[in-house]
Design a protein around this motif. Structure first.
Motif, short mmCIF file in Angstrom:
data_model
loop_
_atom_site.label_atom_id
_atom_site.label_comp_id
_atom_site.label_asym_id
_atom_site.label_seq_id
_atom_site.Cartn_x
_atom_site.Cartn_y
_atom_site.Cartn_z
N TYR A 71 0.81 -1.22 0.00
CA TYR A 71 0.00 0.00 0.00
C TYR A 71 0.84 1.28 0.00
CZ TYR A 71 -3.99 -2.98 1.14
OH TYR A 71 -4.97 -3.95 1.11
N VAL B 224 -11.79 0.73 4.31
CA VAL B 224 -11.18 0.23 3.08
C VAL B 224 -10.16 -0.84 3.43
CG1 VAL B 224 -11.58 2.41 1.88
CG2 VAL B 224 -9.46 2.07 3.18
N GLU C 280 -12.72 9.79 6.09
CA GLU C 280 -13.85 9.23 5.33
C GLU C 280 -13.54 7.81 4.85
OE1 GLU C 280 -14.94 11.79 2.17
OE2 GLU C 280 -15.55 13.47 3.47
N ARG C 281 -12.37 7.62 4.26
CA ARG C 281 -12.02 6.28 3.78
C ARG C 281 -11.77 5.32 4.94
NH1 ARG C 281 -7.34 5.85 1.09
NH2 ARG C 281 -8.09 4.05 -0.11
N TYR C 282 -11.21 5.87 6.02
CA TYR C 282 -10.96 5.02 7.18
C TYR C 282 -12.26 4.56 7.83
CZ TYR C 282 -8.78 3.39 11.52
OH TYR C 282 -8.36 2.62 12.58
N SER C 283 -13.23 5.48 7.90
CA SER C 283 -14.53 5.09 8.46
C SER C 283 -15.28 4.14 7.54
CB SER C 283 -15.38 6.34 8.72
OG SER C 283 -15.61 7.05 7.51
N ALA C 284 -14.98 4.20 6.24
CA ALA C 284 -15.58 3.25 5.30
C ALA C 284 -14.91 1.89 5.35
CB ALA C 284 -15.51 3.81 3.88
N GLU D 151 -6.91 -1.06 3.18
CA GLU D 151 -5.74 -0.64 3.96
C GLU D 151 -6.10 -0.40 5.42
OE1 GLU D 151 -2.10 2.67 3.78
OE2 GLU D 151 -3.82 2.81 2.40
N ILE E 166 -4.81 7.82 5.15
CA ILE E 166 -6.03 7.23 4.58
C ILE E 166 -7.17 8.24 4.58
CG2 ILE E 166 -7.71 5.36 4.80
CD1 ILE E 166 -5.58 3.66 6.07
#
Length: 308
Positions: free
Chosen positions: A98, A263, A257-261, A265, A254
């Protein structure tokens, strides 16, 4: 008859001696129903058989207890080994998959930063964890060999921590980021300071002072519980620093927003963090079990831990 003569005394009959023997009891017959029953007789062969059976049952209990303890010991040591190696392997996988790998170059400081989490996890968790557990893993080794292995693992952890610190310090300077402002950096500084002090004191007290073994035995024995307590504290602080660092990395790189989703990684980072917590739990459990210690160091015999 002469009046002055004295007539002899007549002989007296001997006095009968009293019979001192107690009188014989009257002949009374005791009913057979009032008598207690005779004890049951056990033949010699039956007695030996019962003794052998009782001994075998005790021995079987000891063997079962010993087998259970060895199974528990093998299970937790194997689990700790897998976790200690696995957390470093998973961190390396995360960086290569990553974060594009490693580098130490001015044109790509982000790759230089990747050295920081990898080396800190290796130094504070993997090598330090094995160093802490050596006195439980190597129970059959001579004490001096365990000490040397303990020092070797600390010697492997030391350059990892130093290079990891220099990598992030240089990265911050190149990127214009302030140093030592976050909780992660504060915990990391305390952990690094304690690690350096522990390594210096341990190397001097438990290796160099062996030159005068008998003369320094009392001093080294009094230092053992202090060294062990601060060693555990350093390991706990190292785990805390790595956990807070992973959280910062997830939020900064990250994004929330992406961390709460959650993803891919983010899942990898959370898995690394959970592995660190599991390592801390397993290591503390192993250290708390007195039965996992070497036999000569049980029951508070601290002096044995400083002898050869």
């Amino acid at each position: 008859m002469d009046s002055n003569s004295v007539s002899p005394m007549p002989e007296l009959a001997p006095i009968a001696e009293f019979d001192k023997s107690p009188p014989s009891p009257p002949n009374e017959e005791v009913p057979m129903d009032d008598l207690p029953p005779p004890p049951a007789t056990i033949s010699q062969a039956e007695g030996k058989k019962m003794k052998v059976q009782r001994t075998r049952s005790y021995e079987s209990d000891d063997h079962e207890r010993g087998a259970c303890e060895w199974c528990e010991y093998a299970l937790v040591i194997t689990l700790a080994t897998i976790l200690l190696i696995g957390v470093s392997a998973l961190t390396i996988f995360w960086v290569f998959y990553y974060r594009a790998g490693y580098a130490w170059a001015d044109e790509n400081p982000a790759k230089q930063f990747n050295l920081h989490p990898t080396l800190m996890v290796a130094g504070f968790i993997t090598f330090s964890g094995f160093s802490v557990l050596l006195y439980r893993i190597c129970r059959c080794f001579r004490r001096i060999y365990v000490k040397l292995l303990h020092a070797i693992f600390h010697a492997l952890a030391f350059p990892c921590i130093v290079i990891g610190f220099l990598a992030v310090f240089d990265y911050h300077n190149k990127s214009g980021i302030n140093n030592f402002y976050s909780l992660h950096s504060w915990i990391g500084l305390v952990a690094m300071g304690l690690f350096g002090i522990q390594y210096a004191v341990g190397f001097f007290s438990f290796l160099l002072l062996l030159i005068c073994n008998k003369g320094t035995a009392g001093f080294r024995a009094s230092l053992v519980p202090v060294h062990a307590a601060f060693g555990i504290l350093t390991f706990v602080l190292g785990v805390a620093a790595c956990l807070t660092g992973l959280t910062e990395k997830a939020l900064f790189d990250i994004g929330t927003e992406r961390y709460s989703a959650l993803v891919d990684e983010a899942v990898i980072l959370n898995t690394i963090g959970v592995s660190m917590i599991a390592i801390l739990a397993v290591v503390m459990y192993i250290l708390s079990r007195d039965k996992f210690r070497a036999p000569e160091t049980r029951d508070g015999h601290i002096r044995a831990s400083v002898d050869l």
